[in-house]
Design a protein around this motif. Sequence first.
Motif, PDB file in Angstrom:
ATOM      1  N   SER A  26       1.050  -1.300  -0.095  1.00  0.00           N
ATOM      2  CA  SER A  26       0.024  -0.136   0.186  1.00  0.00           C
ATOM      3  C   SER A  26       0.772   1.301  -0.021  1.00  0.00           C
ATOM      4  CB  SER A  26      -0.877   0.076   1.180  1.00  0.00           C
ATOM      5  OG  SER A  26      -1.657  -1.229   1.204  1.00  0.00           O
ATOM      6  N   ARG A  27       2.034   1.081   0.712  1.00  0.00           N
ATOM      7  CA  ARG A  27       2.719   2.531   0.950  1.00  0.00           C
ATOM      8  C   ARG A  27       3.464   2.644  -0.352  1.00  0.00           C
ATOM      9  NH1 ARG A  27       4.914   1.619   6.516  1.00  0.00           N
ATOM     10  NH2 ARG A  27       3.701   2.698   7.809  1.00  0.00           N
ATOM     11  N   ASN A  30       0.538   3.388  -3.243  1.00  0.00           N
ATOM     12  CA  ASN A  30      -0.287   4.700  -2.960  1.00  0.00           C
ATOM     13  C   ASN A  30       0.676   5.890  -2.941  1.00  0.00           C
ATOM     14  OD1 ASN A  30      -2.289   2.850  -2.459  1.00  0.00           O
ATOM     15  ND2 ASN A  30      -2.576   3.443  -0.150  1.00  0.00           N
ATOM     16  N   SER A  36      -3.600   9.215  -0.429  1.00  0.00           N
ATOM     17  CA  SER A  36      -3.323   9.026   1.030  1.00  0.00           C
ATOM     18  C   SER A  36      -4.633   8.391   1.521  1.00  0.00           C
ATOM     19  CB  SER A  36      -3.142  10.534   1.532  1.00  0.00           C
ATOM     20  OG  SER A  36      -4.024  11.303   1.075  1.00  0.00           O
ATOM     21  N   GLY A  37      -4.580   8.131   2.690  1.00  0.00           N
ATOM     22  CA  GLY A  37      -5.484   7.530   3.645  1.00  0.00           C
ATOM     23  C   GLY A  37      -5.147   6.738   4.963  1.00  0.00           C
ATOM     24  N   GLN A  48     -11.197   1.378   5.663  1.00  0.00           N
ATOM     25  CA  GLN A  48     -10.130   1.985   5.103  1.00  0.00           C
ATOM     26  C   GLN A  48     -10.759   3.229   4.627  1.00  0.00           C
ATOM     27  OE1 GLN A  48      -7.988  -0.137   1.941  1.00  0.00           O
ATOM     28  NE2 GLN A  48      -6.293   1.063   2.076  1.00  0.00           N
ATOM     29  N   LEU A  50      -9.583   6.038   1.489  1.00  0.00           N
ATOM     30  CA  LEU A  50      -8.576   6.193   0.337  1.00  0.00           C
ATOM     31  C   LEU A  50      -8.808   7.824  -0.219  1.00  0.00           C
ATOM     32  CD1 LEU A  50      -8.812   2.845  -1.252  1.00  0.00           C
ATOM     33  CD2 LEU A  50      -6.708   3.802  -0.179  1.00  0.00           C
ATOM     34  N   ARG A  88      -1.288  11.743   4.903  1.00  0.00           N
ATOM     35  CA  ARG A  88      -0.361  10.914   4.385  1.00  0.00           C
ATOM     36  C   ARG A  88      -0.848   9.503   4.679  1.00  0.00           C
ATOM     37  NH1 ARG A  88       1.830   8.433   9.440  1.00  0.00           N
ATOM     38  NH2 ARG A  88       0.906   9.504  11.029  1.00  0.00           N
ATOM     39  N   TRP A  89      -0.264   8.332   3.962  1.00  0.00           N
ATOM     40  CA  TRP A  89      -0.857   7.182   3.984  1.00  0.00           C
ATOM     41  C   TRP A  89      -0.524   6.340   5.212  1.00  0.00           C
ATOM     42  CZ3 TRP A  89      -1.016   1.637   4.341  1.00  0.00           C
ATOM     43  CH2 TRP A  89      -2.059   1.448   4.026  1.00  0.00           C
TER      44      TRP A  89
END
Length: 133
Positions: A26-27, A30, A36-37, A48, A50, A88-89
């Motif tokens: 995911s990092r 994304n 971001s999420g 989650q 997003l 940020r994620w």
Amino acid sequence: MLQLVYISTARGPVTASDLQRILGASRRNNGRDGISGLLFFDGVRFLQALEGEEAAVTTAFERIHADPRHSGIVVLSRREVATREFGRWAMASRTALEGESAMLERVAALVADASPMVQATFTSFAEVRRKAA
Ligand SMILES: Cc1cc2nc3c(=O)[nH]c(=O)nc-3n(C[C@H](O)[C@H](O)[C@H](O)COP(=O)(O)O)c2cc1C
């Protein structure tokens, strides 16, 4: 910008290394896609958020939706946001070393910039699991 919030259920037991793998992919993806999420895992269900350009979020969500590691995906909210509510994620879950109130505080901090509805969704999700535990 599109923001999507969904809930889903893990298909089987999820280990810490499973979570690390999901987090790693995911990092990487994304970051590349400007998404971001926040991903919260309570041991059974995923929650989650997003957000990003509509096409990027839609493509990521299609990929996530098809992932066999979870099922029963329900979109809780889908809306346009003028600015990012998650800068940020990040991924949050209750860690073995952390107390309940510390986890709740951490989740509250992660959603501090989100709309009241999205904040409530995440904090009540974390709170319900705490009570049920
Ligand atoms: C609950 C859950 C959340 C996920 N969230 C993301 C995400 O935010 N971004 C992402 O790229 N993949 C996410 N994934 C993983 C994707 O389903 C998929 O495995 C991954 O995007 C494939 O990436 P790769 O082709 O680079 O290996 C998630 C998976 C699960 C089970």
